[in-house]
Each structure stands twice: as C-alpha cells, then as structure tokens.
Scaffold this motif. Structure first.
Motif, PDB file in Angstrom:
ATOM      1  N   ALA A 194      42.264 -31.992  75.319  1.00  0.00           N
ATOM      2  CA  ALA A 194      41.227 -32.999  75.082  1.00  0.00           C
ATOM      3  C   ALA A 194      40.221 -32.556  74.022  1.00  0.00           C
ATOM      4  CB  ALA A 194      40.486 -33.295  76.379  1.00  0.00           C
ATOM      5  N   VAL A 195      39.525 -33.544  73.469  1.00  0.00           N
ATOM      6  CA  VAL A 195      38.402 -33.301  72.571  1.00  0.00           C
ATOM      7  C   VAL A 195      37.114 -33.579  73.335  1.00  0.00           C
ATOM      8  CG1 VAL A 195      37.215 -34.134  70.510  1.00  0.00           C
ATOM      9  CG2 VAL A 195      39.706 -33.851  70.504  1.00  0.00           C
ATOM     10  N   VAL A 196      36.198 -32.612  73.351  1.00  0.00           N
ATOM     11  CA  VAL A 196      34.876 -32.839  73.934  1.00  0.00           C
ATOM     12  C   VAL A 196      34.004 -33.529  72.882  1.00  0.00           C
ATOM     13  CG1 VAL A 196      32.742 -31.688  74.671  1.00  0.00           C
ATOM     14  CG2 VAL A 196      34.963 -30.934  75.579  1.00  0.00           C
ATOM     15  N   VAL A 197      33.321 -34.617  73.286  1.00  0.00           N
ATOM     16  CA  VAL A 197      32.345 -35.241  72.389  1.00  0.00           C
ATOM     17  C   VAL A 197      30.952 -34.886  72.914  1.00  0.00           C
ATOM     18  CG1 VAL A 197      31.449 -37.400  71.434  1.00  0.00           C
ATOM     19  CG2 VAL A 197      33.910 -37.105  71.748  1.00  0.00           C
ATOM     20  N   GLY A 198      30.304 -33.960  72.240  1.00  0.00           N
ATOM     21  CA  GLY A 198      28.981 -33.472  72.659  1.00  0.00           C
ATOM     22  C   GLY A 198      27.891 -34.291  72.005  1.00  0.00           C
ATOM     23  N   MET A 199      26.907 -34.720  72.801  1.00  0.00           N
ATOM     24  CA  MET A 199      25.910 -35.673  72.303  1.00  0.00           C
ATOM     25  C   MET A 199      24.595 -35.009  71.876  1.00  0.00           C
ATOM     26  SD  MET A 199      27.626 -38.391  72.381  1.00  0.00           S
ATOM     27  CE  MET A 199      26.346 -39.614  72.043  1.00  0.00           C
ATOM     28  N   MET A 200      24.546 -33.674  71.857  1.00  0.00           N
ATOM     29  CA  MET A 200      23.248 -33.000  71.664  1.00  0.00           C
ATOM     30  C   MET A 200      22.601 -33.233  70.309  1.00  0.00           C
ATOM     31  SD  MET A 200      26.089 -31.231  72.036  1.00  0.00           S
ATOM     32  CE  MET A 200      26.204 -30.068  73.382  1.00  0.00           C
ATOM     33  N   ARG A 201      23.381 -33.637  69.316  1.00  0.00           N
ATOM     34  CA  ARG A 201      22.743 -33.882  68.005  1.00  0.00           C
ATOM     35  C   ARG A 201      22.101 -35.269  67.919  1.00  0.00           C
ATOM     36  NH1 ARG A 201      26.658 -30.864  63.557  1.00  0.00           N
ATOM     37  NH2 ARG A 201      26.492 -28.828  64.567  1.00  0.00           N
ATOM     38  N   MET A 202      22.423 -36.119  68.873  1.00  0.00           N
ATOM     39  CA  MET A 202      21.799 -37.451  68.869  1.00  0.00           C
ATOM     40  C   MET A 202      20.575 -37.400  69.773  1.00  0.00           C
ATOM     41  SD  MET A 202      24.996 -40.096  68.659  1.00  0.00           S
ATOM     42  CE  MET A 202      23.847 -41.465  68.543  1.00  0.00           C
ATOM     43  N   ASN A 203      19.505 -36.772  69.248  1.00  0.00           N
ATOM     44  CA  ASN A 203      18.347 -36.492  70.102  1.00  0.00           C
ATOM     45  C   ASN A 203      17.054 -37.105  69.587  1.00  0.00           C
ATOM     46  OD1 ASN A 203      17.989 -34.906  67.934  1.00  0.00           O
ATOM     47  ND2 ASN A 203      17.770 -32.974  69.018  1.00  0.00           N
ATOM     48  N   ALA A 204      17.158 -38.270  68.969  1.00  0.00           N
ATOM     49  CA  ALA A 204      15.957 -38.938  68.448  1.00  0.00           C
ATOM     50  C   ALA A 204      15.410 -39.948  69.464  1.00  0.00           C
ATOM     51  CB  ALA A 204      16.287 -39.653  67.143  1.00  0.00           C
ATOM     52  N   ILE A 205      14.092 -40.017  69.541  1.00  0.00           N
ATOM     53  CA  ILE A 205      13.436 -41.096  70.274  1.00  0.00           C
ATOM     54  C   ILE A 205      13.151 -42.191  69.253  1.00  0.00           C
ATOM     55  CG2 ILE A 205      11.362 -41.771  71.566  1.00  0.00           C
ATOM     56  CD1 ILE A 205      11.367 -38.976  72.792  1.00  0.00           C
ATOM     57  N   THR A 206      13.820 -43.330  69.407  1.00  0.00           N
ATOM     58  CA  THR A 206      13.820 -44.353  68.365  1.00  0.00           C
ATOM     59  C   THR A 206      12.591 -45.248  68.435  1.00  0.00           C
ATOM     60  OG1 THR A 206      16.207 -44.364  68.682  1.00  0.00           O
ATOM     61  CG2 THR A 206      15.274 -46.131  67.330  1.00  0.00           C
ATOM     62  N   THR A 207      12.253 -45.691  69.634  1.00  0.00           N
ATOM     63  CA  THR A 207      11.167 -46.656  69.805  1.00  0.00           C
ATOM     64  C   THR A 207      10.399 -46.325  71.074  1.00  0.00           C
ATOM     65  OG1 THR A 207      12.711 -48.353  69.022  1.00  0.00           O
ATOM     66  CG2 THR A 207      10.628 -49.127  69.965  1.00  0.00           C
ATOM     67  N   ILE A 208       9.085 -46.452  71.006  1.00  0.00           N
ATOM     68  CA  ILE A 208       8.271 -46.431  72.228  1.00  0.00           C
ATOM     69  C   ILE A 208       7.417 -47.688  72.207  1.00  0.00           C
ATOM     70  CG2 ILE A 208       6.467 -45.247  73.537  1.00  0.00           C
ATOM     71  CD1 ILE A 208       7.416 -42.631  72.301  1.00  0.00           C
ATOM     72  N   ASN A 209       7.522 -48.488  73.233  1.00  0.00           N
ATOM     73  CA  ASN A 209       6.774 -49.748  73.289  1.00  0.00           C
ATOM     74  C   ASN A 209       5.947 -49.739  74.581  1.00  0.00           C
ATOM     75  OD1 ASN A 209       6.012 -52.400  73.924  1.00  0.00           O
ATOM     76  ND2 ASN A 209       7.698 -53.277  72.749  1.00  0.00           N
ATOM     77  N   TYR A 210       4.645 -49.438  74.421  1.00  0.00           N
ATOM     78  CA  TYR A 210       3.793 -49.351  75.617  1.00  0.00           C
ATOM     79  C   TYR A 210       3.502 -50.728  76.197  1.00  0.00           C
ATOM     80  CZ  TYR A 210       3.130 -44.488  74.313  1.00  0.00           C
ATOM     81  OH  TYR A 210       3.352 -43.173  74.015  1.00  0.00           O
ATOM     82  N   ALA A 211       3.383 -51.738  75.321  1.00  0.00           N
ATOM     83  CA  ALA A 211       3.044 -53.080  75.812  1.00  0.00           C
ATOM     84  C   ALA A 211       4.115 -53.573  76.780  1.00  0.00           C
ATOM     85  CB  ALA A 211       2.896 -54.047  74.636  1.00  0.00           C
ATOM     86  N   ASP A 212       5.379 -53.382  76.420  1.00  0.00           N
ATOM     87  CA  ASP A 212       6.462 -53.822  77.300  1.00  0.00           C
ATOM     88  C   ASP A 212       7.026 -52.672  78.135  1.00  0.00           C
ATOM     89  OD1 ASP A 212       6.450 -56.580  76.810  1.00  0.00           O
ATOM     90  OD2 ASP A 212       7.400 -56.240  74.870  1.00  0.00           O
ATOM     91  N   ARG A 213       6.427 -51.534  78.026  1.00  0.00           N
ATOM     92  CA  ARG A 213       6.758 -50.380  78.860  1.00  0.00           C
ATOM     93  C   ARG A 213       8.233 -49.986  78.805  1.00  0.00           C
ATOM     94  NH1 ARG A 213       6.114 -52.909  83.628  1.00  0.00           N
ATOM     95  NH2 ARG A 213       6.226 -54.719  82.270  1.00  0.00           N
ATOM     96  N   HIS A 214       8.729 -49.760  77.623  1.00  0.00           N
ATOM     97  CA  HIS A 214      10.069 -49.202  77.509  1.00  0.00           C
ATOM     98  C   HIS A 214      10.164 -48.268  76.313  1.00  0.00           C
ATOM     99  CE1 HIS A 214      10.664 -52.806  74.844  1.00  0.00           C
ATOM    100  NE2 HIS A 214      11.197 -51.873  74.119  1.00  0.00           N
ATOM    101  N   ALA A 215      11.191 -47.451  76.333  1.00  0.00           N
ATOM    102  CA  ALA A 215      11.462 -46.578  75.196  1.00  0.00           C
ATOM    103  C   ALA A 215      12.953 -46.640  74.918  1.00  0.00           C
ATOM    104  CB  ALA A 215      11.030 -45.140  75.496  1.00  0.00           C
ATOM    105  N   VAL A 216      13.297 -46.557  73.639  1.00  0.00           N
ATOM    106  CA  VAL A 216      14.707 -46.504  73.250  1.00  0.00           C
ATOM    107  C   VAL A 216      14.974 -45.096  72.744  1.00  0.00           C
ATOM    108  CG1 VAL A 216      16.496 -47.524  71.804  1.00  0.00           C
ATOM    109  CG2 VAL A 216      14.578 -48.940  72.590  1.00  0.00           C
TER     110      VAL A 216
END
Lengths: 478, 478
Positions: free
Chosen positions: B98-120
């Motif tokens: 098998a091939v392992v797909v490691g996600m550690m390089r995708m470590n950005a916080i894209t959006t923080i929206n306090y008004a609607d209380r979510h983060a992407v």
C-alpha cells in the motif's frame, strides 16, 4: 408543479394479486384497498399534491413489516413508509403503483429506563407521548416539532425533525441512541443501542434523515433528559426586521445558548396574537421570543445578559414572563403559528431553509424584496437561533398562477439560503418539494455518490422512490 | 495477533513504476520510498504491530490528494490515509503493497469566522492548534483527545475522536459542520457547510468515524465555541471502585451534566500522582475528577449539588479546586495518565469500550475479577460520565504469552461491554485492533450492509482495507 415517475404497468395489472398477497400477511383489517378508505392516505402536510396508492398496509409488529417488505421486494412493488402524514415536504406522498406502509398501529412504549435515561418506543408513538410517559418522573424527550401532538417518532427519525427547543438540545439525530430497521428484503437489523458512539460506520446518523429510503424504522431508542429546574421566556420587540436579525446574531455570537430563540415578523405577530391572545406587541415589526432555563440564579443571570444585548439594538419594548401561565401563553402563540397564519390565508407554502445567523439581516431584506416583486405576502416565523428560516408564502389555491408563483418564490428563497452558505432544509426534509433543488446544493458527483448509498440499501429503488433526488437521475441510479 | 491480507503480488512487482508515477505527481520531497525513511510510518499508536508500506505520499493540496488517489485507483493500489499516526486501534497501520497518504503538510487554517462561529482548517492541522488560533478571542474547539497536542483534525474526523470534555460538548461528530473529501477515483466533493443540518443523506455523519475507508478528508469546517466564564474542578475520593461507579451513575442520573467526569482507580491514582504531583489522595481506591463551568453562581450551585450527591456515597475526602493553578495540576495528572502508566509498565494495551453508566459498578467488579484470573494488572482511568471505559492492561512485551493474554483479556472486556448493552469503541475506533470483535456487536446481515456502504464508495476496497471489518468477509464484500 411536481412530476411523478411513470407507474409500472405490470404492477397495476397485477393489483388484485398483490393486494390479496399482502392481505394474507396482515391479520384482521391490516390491509386497506377500498378506494374510499384510501382517501386519507392520498396526501400529507404538503396538501397541494394528492395521489392515491394501490393499497395501505397497517402492520402491528416488526415481523409483519418484514413480511410486507419481503413480499414487495419479491414482487417489485414500490413502498411508501408513512407515520402520521404530517410531512411538509411531501415525504409520504404515495405513488399510483405503490403500497403505503402506515406505522400508526405500532404505538407501544416498550421500555423506560430512568437510570440510563433512555426509552424504547415503537415507530408509531407520537412525539408528545414520549414526554408524557416520562414527565411524572421529571424527564422529557427534547425535539419538539410544531406537529408534536400528531407526528410520530418514526417520521421524526426519517426527517431528522427539529423544533423550537432544538437550539439547546439538538435535533432528532442528537437525541437518538438506537433503531430497529427492516431492510427492503425483509431482513431486520438493529443499530446503535443504549450507549455512546458505535463501532463500524455511523449508520445511526445515516438513517436519521434518510426520508424512508434506506429501510423502515420500527423501533427507536431515544435519549430522555431530566427537565430543567425552571424556565422563563421573554419578548423583545423591534421596529425593523433586519435590526431584530442583527440582535439574534449578537445574542448567539455572544456565546449564550438560550433554550429557544424564535423570530416573528409583523404578519406573524398579528396572526398569532389574534389566535392566542399572548399579549404580543402589535406595534412591532419584529418580535423575538427568547427562553432560558436552569436554576433561578442562572435564569436571572442569562436574562440580564440578553437584555443588555437587546438594549444595544433599541428595542421598542421588552417583557419578561412573570409566571408559568404567561410563559404558556407566549408559547401557545408560537406553537400555533402555522394554524394562525392559516386563518388569514387558507393557502400557504411553509418553506424551510437554514442560513448562518450572521446572514439573517441580509436574507430577511431579500425575502421582503422578493415578496414585493412576486406580489405575494410572506409571514416569517422561525427558529432564528439556529438560522432555520420558515417563510410562509401566502397564495390563492383557486388561482393556478398564484400557486406556481408561490412555488417559484419559495425556490428562490431556498436558492438564496444556499447562496449565503446555508442549506435547502432545516427540519422538513427534501421530500418531493425540494427534489429538483438538490442540484442547487450538490453537484452531479455528489448526487451520484448519494444515489450509490441509496442503491447499496435498496438496489431496485423500491423504498420511497421519487423523493430526495431529482427525477432525471433515477435511471442512472437504479 | 492480527493477520494481514495477502499482498497483491502484481503491485509489488510493479513497485518501481508505481513509485515513479506517484513521484511525478508530487513536487519536491513529496514522495518517500527509501526503506530507512519509511521507518516512522511502519506503525501508529498501536505499536505492537508494524509493517512498512511501499511508499508514503505527502501531498500539499487537495488537488494533489486527488491526483494520488486517481493514480492509485487506476493502478489498483491500496491506500492508507494517515494523520499524526496517534491511532490506538491501528487505524493507520500500513500494508506491504500500500501507499500511505500522510496529511501533515496540509496544515493551514484557512478561515476563522467568529460571527458564525466556525473555522475552516486543512486535515493536517493539530487538534490543539485550532483552539490556539481562536483562544485570543475567547473561543475554543471542544473535543479534546488526550493526544490533542499531536493528533490532527483529519484523523479526529476519521475516528470520531472524543476527550474528557466531550461529556458536555459531544464528540467530533457533534462539532463538525462540513468536510472536503477526495473520493477514491479522484473526484472532490464537499459535504455539509456553515449551516445547521443538511439536505439529502447525513453523509457528514457517515464520513465521521468511517476510519478513512470512504474517502480522504482534506478540509474540515469545525464549530468553534465561546469559552465559559469560568470553570472549576473538584476531586471526590472513595474506598471502593464500585461505590465510586455508583456515585457517577447518581450524578449523571440526577440530570447534572458536568463538563467532565473522570474516573481513576488506585493504580492510576498512584501513577498519575507520581508524575503530576496534583495532590491526588493516595489512600483512595477510586477518585473522581469532576469539572463544572459557567458563571460563579452556576459553578457554586452545581458543585454544591454534586457534593450533596457524593456525600450519599461516604467519600473518603472531597476537595474543590481554589485556583486556576490547582485546576491545571488536577488536569495535568489526568491528561498525562497514559504516559504516567507507561512509567510503571512500559507495555500496556489501552482498551476503549462504552457501557450504560448504570452498569459501571458491575463492569468494574468483573474487570477486577478478570484481572485476577488472567494474572495481569489493570489501571482504570476513563471518561466515566459518558460510560466510556479505558482499562489499561499491563503486560511484558518481551514475553509473547503475556502479550497474547493481554489481548485476550482486552477482548473479554469488550465482549462484556457489548453484553451489558454497550459498544466496542467509544473514541479510538475499530481499526485492526477490534476488527474481529465486530462479530460480537453485529450479525452477518448488519456487517454485510455496512460492507455494501463501503463498496458504494470504494468498489475495489482500496481505501484503508483490512480495517473495521473481519477479514473473512472481505472477498464477499469486494
């Protein structure tokens, strides 16, 4: 106008044999096939659409449900599950060649366990009956759809129903522990149980809200909760919809979670006040009903915080309920809202979409502009705290063009919900009503993957077909 | 001992071509195939099992994940998704072909929206990083697994991770709003969003906890919550495990939901005290850590109610934290528990099952009896409030028979959980560890239906195969 798929002619031709076969599986008066007796099953809460089914089966046990489904599976007969028929999206609308499986005879409460805080009930138990059965011990079942006197827990599961108090307690999916389900081939499975989480996939979640397309729910294990020590409602009136919407956003944004946070606009206030005499302020353009609960100290603290926030938005008036009778009157107006609007306009479409709460002011303004351009009145009365809109679009059922305009207006509102980051449905489901709008929310890859989930449970698409998915993909999916 | 499925010989033979094909899709050092460099990917938190993969892909974008999956799909290559590799059930254990797909390089916080209380956030963002990114504004992300410093949100989604504070705030599935997912054929879908509920099936729920078998999560929209005004922890010590268990049941049964309600038995108390110097009472057989939060008035009220209940069970001692430093020390001991037990026994199996809280006294007594009959020590340290057990079974890794006995003991505990109405896994997932025990929880019809869901997403069973389902059904399913 909705289209229905073409009936299977071989099924209609074999009608008598199918009816006889089903009747043999159900004792006594368990099968209805007389045209006059089928009348009440022609429609549901979306009463603009009507279609008599071939027959109605009324099983009394899970085993009878299994026998009926096995028979339908072997004979290629379509099946429409039905609870109380209160669906507002046409979820229980029959097809001409289909058998309706009505769950109303399976209405026993099997187990109540206060120590572990759950109850096991059959699918035909009404929502309110669960709370009534446990209220002497101080418990309740949290989701409270407006139709809670009539609607059945099996239907609540299928539509993932909500209600005014879901802001704090979550919707149906957050209050379920387990299900007993009959698959289309008659096999009986149990999922979830009296415990946290589940091994394997979360198919308890998957079944919840699957609109009767993956199996028929016969038994439900629900979480019951101990009631709060107390609760108190308050009213805050504003002279402008958008400002009231901004106030909702400010309350929710502050981190306070009231147990309910409801919104009514002017037409709704007047209709509900005439009906309930709740003392709603008739000079207001927008009214918030906010309820908090807990100990007296907690209630005082929360109401003071909420009043502070409301004051920043120049309310016309605020009133905190001083007694249980006053709170009951306030809620009587809200819970009876749909009926109250029915007194001013016998025909209306009740839409159901969700939006991020920060979009409330913008969306309310757009709805008002659309109301002007369509020339149709709207009453807005909805679960504002979780951004779940219910615009009631009033029309004249004797005027076809008025009805079509109302449908177009409703579709425009739902497109707007999706556009601002919301969703087609909060708690009423997709049914037939919003089937074609699924394309607004999902692309073809996403729809096809959901169709593959349906096919994994029901390869021949016999269970409640022609709902949820746009009809033009049916051949692809089946 | 776990078995692994036979490697696909044609894949192993084409290894060089596959590695070259994948390397061409990933710029720079995005593909690892050197045997020495593959070492860190041989195992995860279930370190008793090791297997090097054929290669490790480290994509930096959703599009790169899609390209890798498309390539693997076209070439019939199995894929193992991996976050931080903290899985305690072997969820990220590789296969030879098998091939392992490691996600550690995708470590950005894209959006923080306090008004609607979510983060992407991207899938490789650590759990703690989300809270750190929003804490200046007084917000937090609620689920808090013990591994929160290291574990990644993508893995949290795949395992539906929990944590000590999930008693009040729910587990991962209760704190998610949306996902971006790459399907095995490289198609990208988005589900859920910044709103309540979803149209169509609840596949946000279905994906959560699907252990990487239905697609690879690349982006997650999480709910962020405003932090409470304050929080305070208390300790209650008892001279008997069963009595402490009964006290937990009484607190929960009273309707109080503390933000956390943790249980430690004597071995756990001693190990954690030696590590954290939290002032845990060393004379106790069982210790409860109970945390409540809210306004000062609410905290006082809740702690008084809880103390009243505890007093009915003759506690040895009770202590309410008087300062933030004292609370931090109390939690340091609990959060470091697994490491602390590691100091007294370098090798242990951490089990993870759930039971109805009313069964706590009975199950704790049975575990103690089993500990005697297996001759293996156990430390119990767990989320008692939601009935989520974590018995740590100590063994000697240099003694094969000791390891096998520990595995059998663990399986017996999980069978007991299912027997009393509980579940195989609370928050660690099934992985390879509990794969064969799925038969204890589900019958063949239920397992086959779950396998059909898997097949509906991944017909060739390329995504994280040999996990979750007993191996002997694989041929049937694929």
């Amino acid at each position: 106008m909705i289209e229905q798929p073409a009936p299977k002619l071989d099924i209609l031709r074999r009608r008598d044999a199918i009816v006889a076969g089903l009747a043999a599986l159900l004792p006594g008066s368990g099968l209805i096939s007389d045209a006059r007796m089928l009348k009440p099953y022609e429609t549901d809460g979306l009463s603009a659409y009507r279609q008599a089914p071939m027959a109605v089966a009324l099983p009394e046990t899970t085993e009878q449900v299994a026998a009926v489904l096995r028979f339908c599976h072997e004979n290629g007969v379509r099946v429409i599950p039905r609870g109380a028929g209160t669906s507002l999206s046409g979820g229980a609308l029959p097809l001409e060649d289909a058998v309706v499986v009505g769950m109303m005879r399976m209405n026993a409460i099997t187990t109540i366990n206060y120590a572990d805080r759950h109850a096991v009930v059959q699918a035909g138990v009404t929502n309110i009956a669960i709370t009534q059965a446990v209220s002497d011990e101080g418990f309740f079942y949290a989701p409270d759809p407006s139709s809670q006197l009539a609607c059945m827990i099996g239907g609540n599961v299928n539509m993932n129903s909500g209600g005014a108090h879901c802001l704090k307690y979550g919707v149906t999916t957050n209050n379920l522990l387990g299900l007993k389900i009959v698959l289309i081939d008659g096999q009986i499975i149990e999922i979830g149980g009296e415990h946290l989480d589940s091994a394997g996939y979360d198919w308890l979640g998957l079944f919840t809200g699957s609109e009767g397309q993956l199996g028929i729910v016969t038994e439900v294990t629900v979480r019951i909760l101990r009631g709060p020590e107390g609760a108190r409602a308050m009213l805050a009136a504003f002279d402008n919809n958008e400002i009231a919407g901004a106030c909702v956003d400010a309350i929710i944004g502050s981190g306070i979670i009231p147990v309910a946070l409801e919104f009514m606009d002017r037409p709704a206030i007047h209709a509900c006040e005439a009906f309930a005499h709740a003392g709603y302020p008739l000079d207001a353009e927008a009214l918030l009903i906010i309820e908090v609960e807990g100990s007296d100290a907690e209630i005082d603290f929360l109401l003071a915080s909420i009043k502070d926030i409301c004051n920043r938005f120049n309310p016309l008036s605020m009133r905190v309920s001083q007694s249980q009778a006053e709170s009951l009157a306030i809620w009587k107006g809200r819970k009876g809202a749909f009926g109250a609007v029915g007194r001013i306009s016998p025909d209306y479409l009740c839409m159901d979409g969700t939006i991020p709460t920060s979009q409330l002011p913008f969306v309310l303004r757009r709805i008002s502009e659309m109301s002007d351009s369509y020339g149709l009145k709207v009453a807005n009365i909805f679960h504002a705290g979780d951004g779940n809109l219910h615009p009631l679009i009033m029309f004249d059922a004797n005027d076809d063009s008025s009805f079509h305009k109302a449908e177009e207006f409703g579709a425009d509102i739902l497109r707007l919900c999706v556009e601002v980051g919301g969703c087609l449905t909060g708690e009423h489901g997709v049914g037939v009503e919003k089937r074609e709008l699924m394309k607004v929310q999902f692309n073809e890859t996403e729809l096809n993957q959901q169709r593959r989930i349906k096919s994994a449970f029901d390869p021949a698409w016999l269970l409640n077909p022609s709902k949820v998915f746009p009809l033009d993909g049916l051949s692809h999916a089946a």
